[in-house]
Structure formats: C-alpha cells, structure tokens
Motif scaffolding. Structure first.
Motif, PDB file in Angstrom:
ATOM      1  N   TYR A  28       0.813  -1.222   0.000  1.00  0.00           N
ATOM      2  CA  TYR A  28       0.000   0.000   0.000  1.00  0.00           C
ATOM      3  C   TYR A  28       0.847   1.273   0.000  1.00  0.00           C
ATOM      4  CZ  TYR A  28       0.963   0.692   4.966  1.00  0.00           C
ATOM      5  OH  TYR A  28       1.590   0.908   6.170  1.00  0.00           O
ATOM      6  N   LYS A  29       2.115   1.178   0.364  1.00  0.00           N
ATOM      7  CA  LYS A  29       2.997   2.347   0.409  1.00  0.00           C
ATOM      8  C   LYS A  29       3.755   2.588  -0.902  1.00  0.00           C
ATOM      9  CE  LYS A  29       4.309   1.908   5.290  1.00  0.00           C
ATOM     10  NZ  LYS A  29       5.455   1.761   6.193  1.00  0.00           N
ATOM     11  N   LEU A  30       3.782   1.593  -1.758  1.00  0.00           N
ATOM     12  CA  LEU A  30       4.693   1.642  -2.899  1.00  0.00           C
ATOM     13  C   LEU A  30       4.166   2.461  -4.065  1.00  0.00           C
ATOM     14  CD1 LEU A  30       5.921  -2.055  -2.920  1.00  0.00           C
ATOM     15  CD2 LEU A  30       6.944  -0.071  -1.790  1.00  0.00           C
ATOM     16  N   LYS A  31       5.109   3.168  -4.688  1.00  0.00           N
ATOM     17  CA  LYS A  31       4.852   3.968  -5.883  1.00  0.00           C
ATOM     18  C   LYS A  31       6.015   3.737  -6.840  1.00  0.00           C
ATOM     19  CE  LYS A  31       2.621   7.520  -3.159  1.00  0.00           C
ATOM     20  NZ  LYS A  31       2.778   8.817  -2.540  1.00  0.00           N
ATOM     21  N   PRO A  32       5.755   3.807  -8.131  1.00  0.00           N
ATOM     22  CA  PRO A  32       6.858   3.646  -9.088  1.00  0.00           C
ATOM     23  C   PRO A  32       7.970   4.667  -8.841  1.00  0.00           C
ATOM     24  CG  PRO A  32       4.747   3.588 -10.213  1.00  0.00           C
ATOM     25  CD  PRO A  32       4.468   4.008  -8.789  1.00  0.00           C
ATOM     26  N   ASP A  33       9.191   4.220  -8.992  1.00  0.00           N
ATOM     27  CA  ASP A  33      10.389   5.065  -8.903  1.00  0.00           C
ATOM     28  C   ASP A  33      10.658   5.620  -7.505  1.00  0.00           C
ATOM     29  OD1 ASP A  33      10.810   4.706 -11.679  1.00  0.00           O
ATOM     30  OD2 ASP A  33       9.390   6.329 -12.094  1.00  0.00           O
ATOM     31  N   GLU A  34      10.018   5.066  -6.488  1.00  0.00           N
ATOM     32  CA  GLU A  34      10.291   5.457  -5.106  1.00  0.00           C
ATOM     33  C   GLU A  34      10.582   4.196  -4.308  1.00  0.00           C
ATOM     34  OE1 GLU A  34       7.216   7.842  -3.358  1.00  0.00           O
ATOM     35  OE2 GLU A  34       7.123   9.186  -5.079  1.00  0.00           O
ATOM     36  N   PHE A  35      11.341   4.347  -3.232  1.00  0.00           N
ATOM     37  CA  PHE A  35      11.683   3.209  -2.385  1.00  0.00           C
ATOM     38  C   PHE A  35      11.158   3.417  -0.979  1.00  0.00           C
ATOM     39  CE2 PHE A  35      14.662   2.713  -5.797  1.00  0.00           C
ATOM     40  CZ  PHE A  35      14.796   1.344  -5.933  1.00  0.00           C
ATOM     41  N   VAL A  36      10.732   2.331  -0.369  1.00  0.00           N
ATOM     42  CA  VAL A  36      10.376   2.296   1.042  1.00  0.00           C
ATOM     43  C   VAL A  36      11.469   1.465   1.705  1.00  0.00           C
ATOM     44  CG1 VAL A  36       8.710   1.462   2.743  1.00  0.00           C
ATOM     45  CG2 VAL A  36       7.906   2.491   0.614  1.00  0.00           C
ATOM     46  N   GLU A  37      12.141   2.037   2.700  1.00  0.00           N
ATOM     47  CA  GLU A  37      13.227   1.342   3.388  1.00  0.00           C
ATOM     48  C   GLU A  37      12.805   1.025   4.805  1.00  0.00           C
ATOM     49  OE1 GLU A  37      16.958   3.393   3.087  1.00  0.00           O
ATOM     50  OE2 GLU A  37      16.697   3.740   0.939  1.00  0.00           O
ATOM     51  N   TRP A  38      13.124  -0.193   5.242  1.00  0.00           N
ATOM     52  CA  TRP A  38      12.778  -0.618   6.592  1.00  0.00           C
ATOM     53  C   TRP A  38      13.660  -1.786   6.995  1.00  0.00           C
ATOM     54  CZ3 TRP A  38       9.442  -5.231   6.963  1.00  0.00           C
ATOM     55  CH2 TRP A  38       9.092  -5.764   5.733  1.00  0.00           C
ATOM     56  N   GLN A  39      13.661  -2.100   8.284  1.00  0.00           N
ATOM     57  CA  GLN A  39      14.433  -3.224   8.795  1.00  0.00           C
ATOM     58  C   GLN A  39      13.491  -4.254   9.391  1.00  0.00           C
ATOM     59  OE1 GLN A  39      17.723  -2.230  11.341  1.00  0.00           O
ATOM     60  NE2 GLN A  39      18.309  -0.492  10.074  1.00  0.00           N
ATOM     61  N   TYR A  40      13.932  -5.504   9.304  1.00  0.00           N
ATOM     62  CA  TYR A  40      13.071  -6.583   9.761  1.00  0.00           C
ATOM     63  C   TYR A  40      13.917  -7.802  10.116  1.00  0.00           C
ATOM     64  CZ  TYR A  40       9.528 -10.279   9.479  1.00  0.00           C
ATOM     65  OH  TYR A  40       8.722 -11.343   9.751  1.00  0.00           O
ATOM     66  N   TYR A  41      13.531  -8.480  11.191  1.00  0.00           N
ATOM     67  CA  TYR A  41      14.144  -9.773  11.497  1.00  0.00           C
ATOM     68  C   TYR A  41      13.238 -10.847  10.921  1.00  0.00           C
ATOM     69  CZ  TYR A  41      15.555 -13.991  13.841  1.00  0.00           C
ATOM     70  OH  TYR A  41      15.956 -15.277  14.083  1.00  0.00           O
ATOM     71  N   ASN A  42      13.774 -11.657  10.011  1.00  0.00           N
ATOM     72  CA  ASN A  42      12.998 -12.727   9.402  1.00  0.00           C
ATOM     73  C   ASN A  42      13.297 -14.032  10.136  1.00  0.00           C
ATOM     74  OD1 ASN A  42      12.454 -15.062   7.619  1.00  0.00           O
ATOM     75  ND2 ASN A  42      11.756 -13.479   6.214  1.00  0.00           N
ATOM     76  N   PRO A  43      12.318 -14.548  10.885  1.00  0.00           N
ATOM     77  CA  PRO A  43      12.557 -15.776  11.652  1.00  0.00           C
ATOM     78  C   PRO A  43      12.699 -17.016  10.770  1.00  0.00           C
ATOM     79  CG  PRO A  43      10.272 -15.088  11.873  1.00  0.00           C
ATOM     80  CD  PRO A  43      10.979 -14.009  11.106  1.00  0.00           C
ATOM     81  N   ILE A  44      12.164 -17.002   9.571  1.00  0.00           N
ATOM     82  CA  ILE A  44      12.311 -18.144   8.659  1.00  0.00           C
ATOM     83  C   ILE A  44      13.768 -18.268   8.215  1.00  0.00           C
ATOM     84  CG2 ILE A  44      11.559 -19.156   6.460  1.00  0.00           C
ATOM     85  CD1 ILE A  44       9.229 -18.923   8.404  1.00  0.00           C
TER      86      ILE A  44
END
Length: 136
Positions: A66-82
């Motif tokens: 829902y946050k994404l738009k062409p030519d823009e980036f959303v940056e975030w950090q996440y711990y992936n337990p898998i």
C-alpha cells in the motif's frame, strides 16, 4: 521483465519480485533460492509470497504494497525468523503491461546487528561491573 531478472540473478543481496495484486512470486534471485535450499525458480513460481517468506496463510500485516509507488523506495528493517536474519529492506513498485510488481531487495545486516548488540552488552557489563564509588 527478463532483463531485470538477469540483472538481479547473481547479486549478493536477496531479491524477489511479486505480483502486487495476487501476491504470487514471479522471481527469486540465486541468493534467495540458495537460502531456500537451492531449489530452482520453478519450485516457487506462482506460490504466495506470504506463504513462502513468512509461513502465513494470508497477506502479511507488514506488507508494504500500500505504500509503494513507481520510482520510489520504502526502506525498513526486519528480522525474518524463517531465514534467521536481520534484514535492511528496500521495496519499490514497477509497472509493466498493466501489471504492478513489488521488487524487494534485502541486505543481510545480521553480522552488524549482532556486533552492535555485543558492543551494547559489553558497555552495560562495564557499567555494572565497576565498584559503586566509581559510578559517581
């Protein structure tokens, strides 16, 4: 799309592409496939991203679609337990032939994160190991 897949194939970071409207995995680069046992892309094509990457039965609450738009980036950090990894993630949207795709690039920051945790632990230990009078 094939040119984009070739571009990311041997990248040392994790990359995948998902159809934003139905959550189907379109592409996983070699690095990500290796983390999933080295299976060929055909083993994952058409599967839902939330099933493969999060072991969920429905779209993730952390999904950035829902946050994404062409030519823009959303940056975030996440711990992936898998994957058991701390990741710095960069998501973007690409449109091609009337379809919307999420491209996700994830950089493994596990070693840096563990290093920071160890530094914080050592600092806390030094503070608590000092005699009471030295803390003033």
């Amino acid at each position: 799309m094939e040119q984009i897949k070739r571009f990311f194939e041997n990248m040392d970071e994790i990359v995948y592409i998902v159809d934003m409207d139905n959550y189907e995995i379109i592409y996983m680069n070699k690095k990500l496939r290796e983390l999933y046992g080295g299976l060929p892309m055909e083993s994952f094509a058409g599967q839902k991203c939330y099933e493969v990457f999060q072991n969920n039965s429905e779209p993730c609450k952390i999904c950035t679609n829902y946050k994404l738009k062409p030519d823009e980036f959303v940056e975030w950090q996440y711990y992936n337990p898998i994957l058991n990894k701390f990741l710095m993630i960069k998501d973007s949207m690409m449109e091609e032939n009337g379809k919307r795709y999420r491209i996700e690039i994830a950089i493994d920051i596990s070693d840096q994160n563990r290093k920071n945790e160890m530094q914080e632990y050592r600092l806390r230990q030094r503070l608590y190991d000092r005699p009471f009078y030295a803390q003033r």
